[in-house]
Design a protein around this motif. Structure first.
Motif, mmCIF file in Angstrom:
data_model
loop_
_atom_site.group_PDB
_atom_site.id
_atom_site.type_symbol
_atom_site.label_atom_id
_atom_site.label_comp_id
_atom_site.label_asym_id
_atom_site.label_seq_id
_atom_site.Cartn_x
_atom_site.Cartn_y
_atom_site.Cartn_z
ATOM 1 N N THR A 58 26.723 96.550 3.963
ATOM 2 C CA THR A 58 26.786 97.886 3.368
ATOM 3 C C THR A 58 28.229 98.343 3.262
ATOM 4 O O THR A 58 28.681 98.852 2.225
ATOM 5 C CB THR A 58 25.981 98.899 4.197
ATOM 6 O OG1 THR A 58 24.627 98.470 4.296
ATOM 7 C CG2 THR A 58 26.028 100.282 3.551
ATOM 8 N N THR B 135 16.138 100.650 6.583
ATOM 9 C CA THR B 135 15.113 101.682 6.775
ATOM 10 C C THR B 135 13.810 101.090 7.297
ATOM 11 O O THR B 135 13.107 101.707 8.101
ATOM 12 C CB THR B 135 14.848 102.419 5.449
ATOM 13 O OG1 THR B 135 16.077 102.940 4.942
ATOM 14 C CG2 THR B 135 13.860 103.566 5.648
ATOM 15 N N GLY C 94 24.977 105.829 4.242
ATOM 16 C CA GLY C 94 24.213 105.610 3.018
ATOM 17 C C GLY C 94 24.539 106.601 1.919
ATOM 18 O O GLY C 94 24.429 106.275 0.719
ATOM 19 N N SER D 18 25.118 97.175 -1.219
ATOM 20 C CA SER D 18 24.958 98.260 -0.245
ATOM 21 C C SER D 18 23.598 98.939 -0.358
ATOM 22 O O SER D 18 22.998 99.299 0.662
ATOM 23 C CB SER D 18 26.086 99.285 -0.399
ATOM 24 O OG SER D 18 26.222 99.689 -1.745
ATOM 25 N N THR E 257 20.643 99.155 2.665
ATOM 26 C CA THR E 257 20.087 100.387 3.242
ATOM 27 C C THR E 257 18.569 100.453 3.105
ATOM 28 O O THR E 257 17.885 100.979 3.987
ATOM 29 C CB THR E 257 20.718 101.638 2.594
ATOM 30 O OG1 THR E 257 20.598 101.564 1.171
ATOM 31 C CG2 THR E 257 22.191 101.757 2.962
ATOM 32 N N SER F 108 29.860 103.824 10.444
ATOM 33 C CA SER F 108 29.085 102.654 10.870
ATOM 34 C C SER F 108 29.223 102.415 12.364
ATOM 35 O O SER F 108 28.247 102.097 13.052
ATOM 36 C CB SER F 108 29.538 101.416 10.098
ATOM 37 O OG SER F 108 29.305 101.572 8.721
ATOM 38 N N VAL G 253 21.564 105.367 7.604
ATOM 39 C CA VAL G 253 21.185 105.552 6.199
ATOM 40 C C VAL G 253 21.550 106.951 5.712
ATOM 41 O O VAL G 253 22.007 107.130 4.571
ATOM 42 C CB VAL G 253 19.674 105.295 6.019
ATOM 43 C CG1 VAL G 253 19.221 105.648 4.608
ATOM 44 C CG2 VAL G 253 19.351 103.836 6.326
#
Length: 464
Positions: free
Chosen positions: A114, A145, A241, A137, A141, A87, A237
């Motif tokens: 997240t 996006t 992600g 989370s 995400t 992150s 992501v």
């Protein structure tokens, strides 16, 4: 239970929750207010990271909390650390890029949420904790996006959201079968009531979580999302992600007492998906000339390597866990750095095609060297971190030599599309050196990949 034993969870939880709310009110549309919100986000993520490292070092693990809802163990700490490091790397690339966005404070908030969801899933000992962490989370995400709010990002985000909702349905069905099969909400089961239902539940859960990992044949959303959405958003992501799929799957497969039927089913299913992901990802990546598309299909192949560890997770638990962790860390660092690299290149040269990379080595040697390190880490070249991840995974699967051989062949084959990307950076061309947050992100990722790569053997020592 003494109060201090709750600190490893309480400290980062309070930091991330209150900071995720505070940044929404701190950013009043001015540059200075945005900077304050950004610095608070950096501080919250950094303190959470340091606290996780500290409590792990002090031995705050091996016990359960909150009526056996959470279980603090070494791998849970390590997965939390991966999420927080990824992150910070991704956010460094996003910070300057999204200064003009009206939704910039929302991105900061969602990044922290997240990580909060991933942390709880990393320590989960209860089905409800995973469902809650997954919901937080995953929703974050999907939103990240789309938050640039241009047409391509929104279109990619909607596709990601729709398919994500379908995968969530499989997760709910999977947990329903899992709970009935084990007769408990706890992930630490023994002597399941209905072994067949347990196997069905694990299979349905694998579908849901492999969607997040982008493994074949659940990768349909991935190429469009990675190539259409904002590059810097995808740096988060596509890296952090992916942990939303790997972390809960790891908890489900390691905390219980599996039956022989479950062990064989997991071995067969994950081996097949691993092999297909590596082969399909490599084959399609070979045919691409756009670097974002190459990285998209390469991530499918990388998911295949990670799944080698999942295939043998119930046979060789300790080595498989350390292999999965190391490979996830290598992947998160490389993916976050490389998509920020693409965002930087696109701004300077106007394209992410291979031709747009020409001249980078002459104009900006530091950037060329750093991006090369990240690509070689994905390739698995020693002593960079990615080499150790694959080595540990292959070691975990030593009892399945055919799977190791297929993995080694696919790893070598991936040079066919990683090396051309490196080659283009060292060809003659026009490129201008520009200092940016994305560039810094690439450099930090490369430095960490080398440093942690040198220290990686200590991970095995740590796991005994």
């Amino acid at each position: 239970m003494l109060p201090q034993f709750y600190l490893p969870v309480v400290v980062p939880s309070l930091l991330l929750v209150f900071s995720s709310i505070a940044v929404l009110y701190m950013d009043r549309g001015t540059q200075s207010s945005y900077n304050h919100a950004l610095y608070l986000t950096y501080a919250s993520l950094s303190v959470s990271l340091l606290s996780s490292v500290l409590f792990l070092t002090l031995g705050f693990y091996g016990y359960s909390l909150f009526s056996n809802s959470l279980y603090l163990d070494k791998i849970g700490y390590l997965l939390t650390i991966v999420a927080l490091v990824g992150s910070l790397i991704a956010l460094r690339g996003m910070s300057n890029h999204m200064e003009t966005w009206r939704t910039r404070s929302s991105v900061l908030s969602l990044v922290m949420l997240t990580d909060l969801g991933i942390m709880y899933m990393a320590f989960a000992l209860n089905v409800l904790v995973i469902i809650t962490g997954w919901g937080i989370s995953s929703a974050a995400t999907y939103a990240i996006t789309m938050l640039r709010k241009d047409r391509r990002s929104v279109e990619a985000g909607i596709k990601y959201l729709i398919l994500g909702l379908i995968s969530s349905s499989f997760m709910i069905l999977g947990f329903a079968s899992y709970v009935v099969g084990t007769g408990s909400l706890s992930l630490s089961y023994s002597s399941p009531l209905y072994p067949d239902l347990l196997v069905l539940g694990v299979a349905l859960l694998a579908i849901a979580f492999l969607f997040k990992l982008g493994a074949f044949p659940f990768q349909g959303w991935l190429p469009d999302v990675y190539t259409m959405a904002d590059r810097e958003s995808i740096s988060f992501v596509s890296s952090v992600g992916k942990l939303i799929g790997a972390v809960p799957l790891l908890r489900i497969l390691t905390l219980g007492d599996p039956t022989t039927q479950e062990v064989l089913s997991v071995l067969a299913v994950f081996s097949i998906i691993s092999i297909l992901s590596m082969i399909i990802g490599n084959i399609v990546a070979f045919s691409r000339t756009d670097v974002s598309s190459i990285l998209s299909f390469s991530s499918i192949a990388q998911a295949g390597f990670i799944l080698i560890g999942f295939a043998v997770i119930q046979i060789n638990v300790k080595v498989a866990e350390v292999g999965i962790f190391t490979q996830l860390l290598a992947y998160v660092l490389a993916q976050a750095g490389l998509f920020n690299f693409l965002g930087h290149v696109e701004k300077v040269s106007g394209t992410t095609d291979l031709k747009g990379l020409r001249g980078i080595s002459k104009a900006d040697r530091t950037l060329a060297f750093s991006s090369t390190i990240l690509l070689l880490s994905l390739l698995g070249l020693p002593p960079i971190l990615g080499f150790w991840g694959k080595l540990f995974l292959f070691e975990a699967a030593y009892s399945l030599p055919w799977l190791v051989v297929i993995g080694v062949i696919n790893s070598a084959a991936s040079a066919g599309y990683y090396i051309p990307v490196i080659r283009e950076m060292f060809r003659e061309g026009e490129f201008t050196k520009v200092v940016s947050g994305e560039r810094d992100s690439v450099i930090f990722s490369a430095i960490l990949s080398i440093i942690v790569g040198v220290l990686a053997p200590l991970i095995l020592v740590m796991f005994g």
